[in-house]
Motif scaffolding. Structure first.
Motif, PDB file in Angstrom:
ATOM      1  N   ALA A  30       0.841  -1.197   0.000  1.00 43.63           N
ATOM      2  CA  ALA A  30       0.000   0.000   0.000  1.00 43.63           C
ATOM      3  C   ALA A  30       0.871   1.239   0.000  1.00 43.63           C
ATOM      4  N   VAL A  31       0.308   2.349  -0.511  1.00 47.11           N
ATOM      5  CA  VAL A  31       0.881   3.682  -0.396  1.00 47.11           C
ATOM      6  C   VAL A  31      -0.242   4.634  -0.006  1.00 47.11           C
ATOM      7  N   VAL A  32       0.130   5.779   0.550  1.00 49.43           N
ATOM      8  CA  VAL A  32      -0.847   6.804   0.921  1.00 49.43           C
ATOM      9  C   VAL A  32      -0.453   8.104   0.241  1.00 49.43           C
ATOM     10  N   ASP A  33      -1.406   8.702  -0.481  1.00 48.94           N
ATOM     11  CA  ASP A  33      -1.207  10.021  -1.086  1.00 48.94           C
ATOM     12  C   ASP A  33      -1.515  11.072  -0.028  1.00 48.94           C
ATOM     13  N   ARG A  34      -0.481  11.774   0.420  1.00 49.72           N
ATOM     14  CA  ARG A  34      -0.667  12.769   1.474  1.00 49.72           C
ATOM     15  C   ARG A  34      -1.294  14.053   0.968  1.00 49.72           C
ATOM     16  N   GLU A  35      -1.327  14.239  -0.364  1.00 50.36           N
ATOM     17  CA  GLU A  35      -1.927  15.462  -0.896  1.00 50.36           C
ATOM     18  C   GLU A  35      -3.445  15.408  -0.816  1.00 50.36           C
ATOM     19  N   ASP A  36      -4.038  14.272  -1.206  1.00 48.84           N
ATOM     20  CA  ASP A  36      -5.504  14.200  -1.166  1.00 48.84           C
ATOM     21  C   ASP A  36      -6.010  13.139  -0.193  1.00 48.84           C
ATOM     22  N   ASP A  37      -5.130  12.679   0.726  1.00 47.40           N
ATOM     23  CA  ASP A  37      -5.536  11.752   1.790  1.00 47.40           C
ATOM     24  C   ASP A  37      -6.261  10.528   1.205  1.00 47.40           C
ATOM     25  N   THR A  38      -5.534   9.772   0.374  1.00 47.24           N
ATOM     26  CA  THR A  38      -6.103   8.574  -0.249  1.00 47.24           C
ATOM     27  C   THR A  38      -5.179   7.390  -0.025  1.00 47.24           C
ATOM     28  N   LEU A  39      -5.769   6.258   0.377  1.00 48.14           N
ATOM     29  CA  LEU A  39      -5.043   5.001   0.530  1.00 48.14           C
ATOM     30  C   LEU A  39      -5.215   4.169  -0.733  1.00 48.14           C
ATOM     31  N   LEU A  40      -4.113   3.635  -1.281  1.00 48.11           N
ATOM     32  CA  LEU A  40      -4.158   2.749  -2.440  1.00 48.11           C
ATOM     33  C   LEU A  40      -3.494   1.430  -2.063  1.00 48.11           C
ATOM     34  N   VAL A  41      -4.182   0.320  -2.342  1.00 49.85           N
ATOM     35  CA  VAL A  41      -3.689  -1.015  -2.016  1.00 49.85           C
ATOM     36  C   VAL A  41      -3.579  -1.821  -3.313  1.00 49.85           C
ATOM     37  N   PHE A  42      -2.448  -2.537  -3.498  1.00 47.14           N
ATOM     38  CA  PHE A  42      -2.189  -3.300  -4.705  1.00 47.14           C
ATOM     39  C   PHE A  42      -1.774  -4.723  -4.331  1.00 47.14           C
ATOM     40  N   ASP A  43      -2.066  -5.662  -5.226  1.00 47.56           N
ATOM     41  CA  ASP A  43      -1.558  -7.006  -5.006  1.00 47.56           C
ATOM     42  C   ASP A  43      -0.124  -7.098  -5.525  1.00 47.56           C
ATOM     43  N   GLY A  44       0.494  -8.286  -5.390  1.00 48.61           N
ATOM     44  CA  GLY A  44       1.892  -8.424  -5.732  1.00 48.61           C
ATOM     45  C   GLY A  44       2.190  -8.252  -7.202  1.00 48.61           C
ATOM     46  N   ALA A  45       1.176  -8.358  -8.067  1.00 48.20           N
ATOM     47  CA  ALA A  45       1.379  -8.166  -9.500  1.00 48.20           C
ATOM     48  C   ALA A  45       1.162  -6.720  -9.930  1.00 48.20           C
ATOM     49  N   GLY A  46       0.765  -5.842  -8.977  1.00 48.85           N
ATOM     50  CA  GLY A  46       0.538  -4.438  -9.294  1.00 48.85           C
ATOM     51  C   GLY A  46      -0.897  -4.092  -9.618  1.00 48.85           C
ATOM     52  N   ALA A  47      -1.819  -5.060  -9.482  1.00 52.77           N
ATOM     53  CA  ALA A  47      -3.235  -4.759  -9.730  1.00 52.77           C
ATOM     54  C   ALA A  47      -3.827  -4.043  -8.521  1.00 52.77           C
ATOM     55  N   GLU A  48      -4.580  -2.973  -8.788  1.00 53.40           N
ATOM     56  CA  GLU A  48      -5.159  -2.197  -7.698  1.00 53.40           C
ATOM     57  C   GLU A  48      -6.270  -2.982  -7.012  1.00 53.40           C
ATOM     58  N   ARG A  49      -6.183  -3.101  -5.668  1.00 50.27           N
ATOM     59  CA  ARG A  49      -7.196  -3.790  -4.885  1.00 50.27           C
ATOM     60  C   ARG A  49      -8.194  -2.815  -4.266  1.00 50.27           C
ATOM     61  N   THR A  50      -7.682  -1.724  -3.743  1.00 49.97           N
ATOM     62  CA  THR A  50      -8.532  -0.776  -3.016  1.00 49.97           C
ATOM     63  C   THR A  50      -8.023   0.636  -3.252  1.00 49.97           C
ATOM     64  N   ARG A  51      -8.961   1.565  -3.421  1.00 53.65           N
ATOM     65  CA  ARG A  51      -8.644   2.999  -3.422  1.00 53.65           C
ATOM     66  C   ARG A  51      -9.629   3.651  -2.465  1.00 53.65           C
ATOM     67  N   LYS A  52      -9.142   4.115  -1.318  1.00 58.44           N
ATOM     68  CA  LYS A  52     -10.033   4.557  -0.246  1.00 58.44           C
ATOM     69  C   LYS A  52      -9.671   5.965   0.215  1.00 58.44           C
ATOM     70  N   PRO A  53     -10.603   6.919   0.099  1.00 55.18           N
ATOM     71  CA  PRO A  53     -10.368   8.233   0.710  1.00 55.18           C
ATOM     72  C   PRO A  53     -10.310   8.096   2.233  1.00 55.18           C
ATOM     73  N   LEU A  54      -9.387   8.805   2.854  1.00 58.33           N
ATOM     74  CA  LEU A  54      -9.246   8.757   4.299  1.00 58.33           C
ATOM     75  C   LEU A  54     -10.108   9.837   4.948  1.00 58.33           C
ATOM     76  N   PRO A  55     -10.599   9.582   6.172  1.00 60.89           N
ATOM     77  CA  PRO A  55     -11.402  10.606   6.853  1.00 60.89           C
ATOM     78  C   PRO A  55     -10.597  11.892   7.017  1.00 60.89           C
ATOM     79  N   PRO A  56     -11.224  13.047   6.799  1.00 61.46           N
ATOM     80  CA  PRO A  56     -10.476  14.311   6.882  1.00 61.46           C
ATOM     81  C   PRO A  56     -10.102  14.654   8.319  1.00 61.46           C
ATOM     82  N   GLU A  57      -8.883  15.119   8.492  1.00 56.80           N
ATOM     83  CA  GLU A  57      -8.423  15.689   9.755  1.00 56.80           C
ATOM     84  C   GLU A  57      -7.132  16.441   9.490  1.00 56.80           C
TER      85      GLU A  57
END
Length: 669
Positions: A279-306
């Motif tokens: 996983a990586v987190v985009d700190r600019e727009d507070d988004t979590l991205l999760v990928f499997d070992g082949a690079g396919a995107e599993r989850t793209r989740k906006p994080l709660p604002p704070e």
């Protein structure tokens, strides 16, 4: 003594709900131990650290600790620490602060959870601190790369100043820095199958750490910048590596060819892995991205604002924990990539029936426990005539205002201002050219769109219904970022030597250190001028030249954008046409003539065999020729009279065809 609230499990007993009244400190219950699974988060608003159970998503422990904004909590087997300007160490079983000491340096450390730990690594200062049963305080020569820890609690770190890897074993108090790395190489560390691996970013290769040295180089198959950030652990034998400047992740390793994943433009954390996903987190727009070992995107989740920036941490339980900038939310990523939201509000510190957390031979923990606090009975005062109530006034000046510079930005933090009888409704942050307003519970703001290399002072003022209070100015900061690519790169190459010239780029507000010049097949060089001569270059293949400026930004050397040029290797070319008209042994003019063979781009001073072919019934043994010092040759040979037929020639070296001509249709002379 801080107020404490703990959730505990009783071994071997089936108990209903247990209510404990807490005042000042928690009492230790015989036969009770702290549940180790999960991760800690510090809630800035509530001034407390909370333990989140990774399996259930429950908050099962709390300890009140006075730490500032941006505090982080890191745990080991028994001890844990809250890290801010001070280090607050507490016991996880009793939930009691046992020591508070100043941080060794004014630097945010890298925190690592490991058996025998936790560890804090101060990379610029070169200090490694371990808190556990065997404490360690190791001072190396900084700066250091981001360290990794193996399952036995051994920490590994790259020390670039001495081109070596340092090893701090879990039971040792001294580091062993005897593993050499390539001289001057920019490197990073990761682990594959729980074994340390050195990424040589200068050579785009990886080396397993084998005994007292590095194993053979394994090409990565991609061109990584010196700023690349690998995950600390692998996914099925491959490692996710972030290219931050290009918002791209490369998945590399000997287990399979490299895979590249383009991310949306953003400011990303280094990748973290569960072993099955990363996983990586985009700190600019507070988004979590999760990928499997082949690079396919599993989850793209906006994080709660704070307020503040989210962080991504790997727990000892194999899960990933994404923590909000103020610790009000945690998102758990389990081993398979599923995510769970956990609000950290401090209201319910309870557990459901706990899962089995024992090892082989132990009795499972099956008791559910509920811990609440009692509310003291209020004693009403004797009735009296209250004095006149003073009206609200604007808030006081916020204390503790401090700014840090970024790339085209600055981040400012502060502490709560005095409300002056009127609830604070927000904080106004201003700077030359801009301003922003944040909520009353926020203690951090980011000023964007700043000019690198320009000095800024930010001002923070609190607001309530009565008006805007006095502002507090921050320390001056100068935003800076990587240098731009050098301009006008020109390469003049011949015979294994090349002269490179360029024009200095914009330095992005950083202090110029040197240029790093690299070329295919030769070691990288550093120069301070805008030209260099490289020798010993390969002549049998294309050569890529790269020049980038290295600048000092906030005390660290940063690679700028690269300017590149490619010099193509000469390709051998052989041609055949009709030469002089002349008869030969039954070959009659005007049809008869000799073939003119021309050779260019071959190895100089080298003997080649030239063979001739035709579409007619024609045989000729061919002949040999030797090129000159420039790889050229030409001659007339092979009499031929087949008008309308096609002829062609081949040049061979040691029996291998080096070049073949186009077909030439024979004509009369």
């Amino acid at each position: 003594m801080p107020a404490l609230v703990a959730v505990v499990a009783v071994v071997g007993a089936v108990v209903g709900a247990v209510v404990v009244a807490v005042s000042g400190a928690a009492s230790r219950v015989p036969g009770v131990r702290f549940l180790p699974a999960g991760n800690w988060v510090y809630n800035t608003i509530m001034g407390a650290a909370f333990h989140v159970d990774g399996g259930t998503g429950n908050i099962d422990a709390r300890i009140d600790v006075a730490a500032g904004p941006g505090a982080q909590v890191v745990q080991g087997d028994t001890a844990a620490v809250v890290v801010s300007d001070d280090i607050h160490r507490f016991n996880q079983a009793e939930l009691e602060v046992v020591e508070t000491v100043p941080a060794p340096v004014d630097e945010t450390p890298v925190a690592l959870e490991a058996p025998g730990g936790p560890y804090l690594a101060y990379l610029d200062a070169g200090i490694i601190v371990r808190y556990g049963e065997v404490e360690a305080n190791v001072r190396l020569t900084g700066p250091l790369s981001r360290p990794v820890v193996t399952a036995d609690g051994t920490l590994w770190v790259h020390r670039g100043s001495t081109s070596s890897l340092c090893r701090l074993a879990g039971e040792s108090t001294e580091a062993d820095c005897s593993v050499p790395t390539p001289q001057g190489a920019t490197g990073a560390l990761t682990t594959i199958a729980d074994k340390p691996v050195f990424l040589d970013l200068s050579a785009n290769a990886m080396h397993a750490v084998d005994g007292g040295g590095l194993g053979a180089a394994v090409p990565l198959g991609v061109d990584l910048p010196d700023t690349a950030q690998p995950a600390a652990t692998d996914v099925a034998g491959r490692v996710a590596v972030l290219d931050p400047a290009n918002s791209r992740v490369h998945i590399v390793g000997a287990a399979a060819p490299p895979t590249s994943v383009d991310l949306p433009p953003g400011d990303y954390t280094a990748p973290a892995s569960t072993g099955e996903v990363f996983a990586v987190v985009d700190r600019e727009d507070d988004t979590l991205l999760v990928f499997d070992g082949a690079g396919a995107e599993r989850t793209r989740k906006p994080l709660p604002p704070e307020g503040g920036e989210p962080t991504l941490a790997a727990g000892q339980d194999g899960r990933l924990y994404v923590k909000g900038g103020e610790g009000e939310h945690v998102v758990i990523v389990d081993r398979g990539g599923d995510v769970t939201d956990v609000p950290v509000d401090g209201v319910d510190v309870t557990t459901t029936p706990t899962r089995d957390t024992t090892t082989a031979g132990e009795d499972p923990i099956t008791t559910s426990t509920t811990v609440t606090t009692t509310t003291p009975t209020r004693v009403e005062p004797t009735t009296r005539i209250p004095p006149p109530v003073a009206p609200p006034s604007p808030p006081g000046a916020p204390p503790g205002v401090r700014a840090t510079a970024g790339d085209g930005s600055a981040t400012v933090t502060w502490q709560a201002a005095a409300a002056n009888r009127g609830p604070i409704t927000g904080y106004r942050v201003s700077w030359p050219g801009g301003s922003t307003t944040v909520g009353p519970n926020v203690r951090q703001a980011r000023a964007g769109g700043l000019t690198n290399g320009t000095r800024y002072v930010l001002t923070v003022a609190a607001v309530n219904a009565a008006g805007v209070g006095p502002g507090t100015q921050s320390n001056p900061v100068v935003p800076a970022g990587p240098a731009a690519a050098p301009r006008g790169l020109v390469v003049d190459a011949a015979s294994g030597e090349a002269t490179l010239t360029w024009t200095a780029p914009a330095m992005g507000g950083g202090r110029f250190v040197h240029y790093r010049v690299s070329a295919t097949g030769v070691a990288a060089r550093t120069v301070t001028g805008t030209s260099v001569v490289l020798s010993g270059l390969p002549t049998d293949r294309d050569v890529t030249f790269t020049v980038r400026a290295v600048t000092e930004v906030n005390g660290r050397n940063v690679d700028g954008a690269a300017a590149s040029a490619v010099v193509r290797a000469p390709r051998p070319v052989i041609t055949v046409t009709r030469g002089r008209t002349e008869g030969y042994d039954g070959c009659e003019v005007p049809e008869c003539g000799y073939m003119l063979v021309t050779m260019t781009g071959f190895e100089p001073d080298t003997h080649y065999e030239v063979e001739v072919y035709a579409t007619s019934d024609y045989t000729n043994p061919g002949r040999g020729t030797t090129t000159d010092g420039e790889g050229k040759a030409d001659f007339e040979a092979f009499p031929f009279e087949g008008v309308g037929e096609q002829v062609w020639v081949e040049a061979t070296l040691d029996g291998e065809v080096v070049a073949r001509s186009a077909r030439y249709t024979w004509r009369s002379g």
